[in-house]
Design a protein around this motif. Structure first.
Motif, PDB file in Angstrom:
ATOM      1  N   PRO A   8       1.058  -1.135   0.191  1.00  0.00           N
ATOM      2  CA  PRO A   8      -0.083  -0.117   0.198  1.00  0.00           C
ATOM      3  C   PRO A   8       1.078   0.869  -0.457  1.00  0.00           C
ATOM      4  N   THR A   9       2.130   1.223   0.571  1.00  0.00           N
ATOM      5  CA  THR A   9       2.579   2.658   1.201  1.00  0.00           C
ATOM      6  C   THR A   9       3.555   2.714  -0.409  1.00  0.00           C
TER       7      THR A   9
ATOM      8  N   ILE B 160      -7.550   6.384  -2.077  1.00  0.00           N
ATOM      9  CA  ILE B 160      -7.715   5.112  -2.309  1.00  0.00           C
ATOM     10  C   ILE B 160      -8.696   3.717  -1.749  1.00  0.00           C
ATOM     11  N   LEU B 161      -8.702   4.067  -0.596  1.00  0.00           N
ATOM     12  CA  LEU B 161      -9.702   3.059   0.643  1.00  0.00           C
ATOM     13  C   LEU B 161     -10.383   3.917  -0.229  1.00  0.00           C
ATOM     14  N   SER B 162     -11.517   4.770  -0.421  1.00  0.00           N
ATOM     15  CA  SER B 162     -13.050   4.903  -0.395  1.00  0.00           C
ATOM     16  C   SER B 162     -12.521   4.469  -1.941  1.00  0.00           C
ATOM     17  N   GLU B 163     -12.352   4.520  -2.649  1.00  0.00           N
ATOM     18  CA  GLU B 163     -12.335   4.294  -4.357  1.00  0.00           C
ATOM     19  C   GLU B 163     -12.404   2.898  -4.422  1.00  0.00           C
ATOM     20  N   GLY B 164     -11.074   2.424  -4.224  1.00  0.00           N
ATOM     21  CA  GLY B 164     -11.227   0.367  -4.188  1.00  0.00           C
ATOM     22  C   GLY B 164     -10.862  -0.060  -3.086  1.00  0.00           C
ATOM     23  N   GLY B 165     -11.534   0.350  -1.443  1.00  0.00           N
ATOM     24  CA  GLY B 165     -11.570  -0.626  -0.892  1.00  0.00           C
ATOM     25  C   GLY B 165     -10.216  -1.234  -0.597  1.00  0.00           C
ATOM     26  N   ILE B 166     -10.789  -1.836   0.727  1.00  0.00           N
ATOM     27  CA  ILE B 166      -9.026  -2.664   1.222  1.00  0.00           C
ATOM     28  C   ILE B 166      -8.283  -3.396   0.025  1.00  0.00           C
ATOM     29  N   ARG B 167      -9.322  -3.876  -1.327  1.00  0.00           N
ATOM     30  CA  ARG B 167      -7.737  -3.937  -2.549  1.00  0.00           C
ATOM     31  C   ARG B 167      -7.385  -3.377  -3.244  1.00  0.00           C
ATOM     32  N   GLY B 168      -8.325  -2.104  -3.292  1.00  0.00           N
ATOM     33  CA  GLY B 168      -7.698  -0.744  -3.710  1.00  0.00           C
ATOM     34  C   GLY B 168      -6.010  -0.615  -3.338  1.00  0.00           C
TER      35      GLY B 168
ATOM     36  N   ASN C 136      -0.028   2.579 -11.948  1.00  0.00           N
ATOM     37  CA  ASN C 136      -0.550   4.178 -11.895  1.00  0.00           C
ATOM     38  C   ASN C 136      -1.118   4.218 -12.867  1.00  0.00           C
ATOM     39  N   GLN C 137      -1.908   2.897 -13.440  1.00  0.00           N
ATOM     40  CA  GLN C 137      -2.785   3.326 -14.377  1.00  0.00           C
ATOM     41  C   GLN C 137      -4.122   3.625 -13.955  1.00  0.00           C
ATOM     42  N   PRO C 138      -5.196   4.249 -14.908  1.00  0.00           N
ATOM     43  CA  PRO C 138      -6.523   4.735 -14.257  1.00  0.00           C
ATOM     44  C   PRO C 138      -7.516   3.350 -13.628  1.00  0.00           C
ATOM     45  N   ARG C 139      -8.629   3.653 -13.064  1.00  0.00           N
ATOM     46  CA  ARG C 139      -9.124   2.668 -12.493  1.00  0.00           C
ATOM     47  C   ARG C 139     -10.728   2.676 -12.633  1.00  0.00           C
ATOM     48  N   ASP C 140     -11.289   2.085 -12.702  1.00  0.00           N
ATOM     49  CA  ASP C 140     -13.267   2.214 -12.843  1.00  0.00           C
ATOM     50  C   ASP C 140     -13.176   1.948 -11.270  1.00  0.00           C
ATOM     51  N   LYS C 141     -14.950   1.998 -11.425  1.00  0.00           N
ATOM     52  CA  LYS C 141     -15.059   2.024  -9.823  1.00  0.00           C
ATOM     53  C   LYS C 141     -14.834   1.446  -9.032  1.00  0.00           C
ATOM     54  N   GLN C 142     -14.624   0.215  -9.550  1.00  0.00           N
ATOM     55  CA  GLN C 142     -15.062  -1.066  -8.892  1.00  0.00           C
ATOM     56  C   GLN C 142     -12.975  -1.319  -8.847  1.00  0.00           C
ATOM     57  N   GLY C 143     -12.284  -0.177  -9.034  1.00  0.00           N
ATOM     58  CA  GLY C 143     -10.632  -0.436  -8.634  1.00  0.00           C
ATOM     59  C   GLY C 143     -10.336  -1.496  -9.672  1.00  0.00           C
ATOM     60  N   ARG C 144     -10.559  -1.421 -10.996  1.00  0.00           N
ATOM     61  CA  ARG C 144     -10.154  -2.760 -11.818  1.00  0.00           C
ATOM     62  C   ARG C 144      -9.355  -1.394 -12.950  1.00  0.00           C
ATOM     63  N   GLY C 145      -8.296  -1.632 -13.261  1.00  0.00           N
ATOM     64  CA  GLY C 145      -7.624  -1.445 -14.048  1.00  0.00           C
ATOM     65  C   GLY C 145      -8.492  -0.977 -15.948  1.00  0.00           C
ATOM     66  N   LEU C 146      -8.050   0.270 -15.995  1.00  0.00           N
ATOM     67  CA  LEU C 146      -8.998   0.288 -17.431  1.00  0.00           C
ATOM     68  C   LEU C 146      -7.454   0.176 -18.381  1.00  0.00           C
TER      69      LEU C 146
END
Length: 321
Positions: free
Chosen positions: A145-146, A178-186, A256-266
């Motif tokens: 995470p860091t 990052i935590l709010s947008e992707g959760g722990i997985r994010g 560094n890639q952009p991600r959707d609301k579920q935290g998946r890479g685009l």
């Protein structure tokens, strides 16, 4: 041992693993601050020219012209300011406190208690490889995470130049967002290539340093001093850079890639997909983008870290690594 005798022991004697964690974390923080501008330059070089960015167009971001290491560093100073060379240094130091502390303690435990040394106190190469890869993977998993925050904050200056809004106000805000947008997985986005890279880097770093140092002590007149430590650290930095750069490129791009609301890479489905896209779109040598600054950073980082670590161990009464 009675309580009175236990209280008379020094901190390293009472808490050997905690003391080694603390000492290695301190040495890593010093090395990280000294060499961080090279890490920032390396990250920028690894991001530029992504084939996936061209394929996805504006949704993925705007391509930047190719620049070498020195021109990239000079461009950052000219366009963003000198202090931007240390943008993301705070999470980088946090990362090394966790990563280096865990990997060093894990490696010594595996070497001395689990895998075991030979009768002449040497550590067989295959055991050193296993220990180095395992220690690196475990340490990086906890520190992932860091590392994610560090990579994303390093790209904030580039976003500002492109006219995009800044994503984070600081380290704490970055973690929360990052935590709010992707959760722990994010927070563990990109952890697989991250762990793969750390395993390879530590196979180069820990394995090479330990093997070269003890080979010199057992087979040459050199003593356990700064000269031996310097030779071993230079070798470890070079091998670590060669083994770790491809995985580092993949790790940086996925993080560094952009991600959707579920935290998946685009841009990339997985580290394998990123690897394939990079080779097909940019050629095999794209996996070594940023190799020169990676090596130029790993070499002084390794030198500063190992010399500092060995010295403070001696000062604190802990036996040599």
């Amino acid at each position: 041992m009675c309580p009175q005798e236990e209280r008379s022991l020094s901190f390293p004697e009472r808490w050997p693993r905690a003391s080694k964690f603390t000492l290695s974390a301190c040495a890593a923080a010093v090395a990280e601050l000294v060499t961080f501008p090279l890490d920032l330059t390396k990250t920028r070089l690894q991001i530029q020219g992504e084939a996936a960015v061209h394929r996805y167009g504006a949704a993925a971001g705007r391509a930047v012209p190719y620049r070498g290491m020195l021109r990239t560093a000079a461009g950052i100073v000219e366009e963003e300011g000198l202090l931007k060379l240390w943008q993301g240094a705070t999470p980088a130091v946090y990362r090394h406190i966790v990563y280096t502390g865990v990997r060093m303690v894990t490696y010594e435990h595996l070497r001395d208690s689990v895998l075991g040394r030979a009768e002449d106190k040497s550590f067989l190469l295959w055991k050193s490889v296993v220990g180095g890869m395992a220690a690196g993977a475990i340490g990086q998993f906890f520190a992932s995470p860091t590392d994610l925050v560090k990579v994303q904050m390093q790209m904030e200056g580039k976003r500002k130049l492109e006219g995009k809004p800044l994503r984070f106000r600081g380290v704490h805000h970055a973690f929360v967002k990052i935590l709010s947008e992707g959760g722990i997985r994010g927070l563990w986005a990109g952890w697989v290539p991250n762990v793969q890279r750390a395993a390879l880097v530590n196979m180069g770093d820990l394995t090479t340093y330990d093997s070269v140092k003890h080979f010199l002590l057992l087979n040459t007149p050199l003593q356990d001093n700064s000269v031996t430590h310097s030779i071993a650290s230079v070798c470890s930095g070079l091998v670590a850079a060669i083994l770790g750069t491809p995985a580092d490129v993949i790790k940086t791009r996925i993080m560094n890639q952009p991600r959707d609301k579920q935290g998946r890479g685009l841009l990339y489905k997985s580290s394998t997909d990123c690897l394939i896209q990079a080779i097909q779109g940019e050629g095999f040598m794209s996996l070594y983008k940023g190799f020169l600054p990676t090596w130029m950073r790993m070499a002084p980082w390794s030198l500063v870290f190992w010399l500092t670590y060995e010295q403070i161990r001696r000062i604190c009464g802990v036996r040599s690594f």
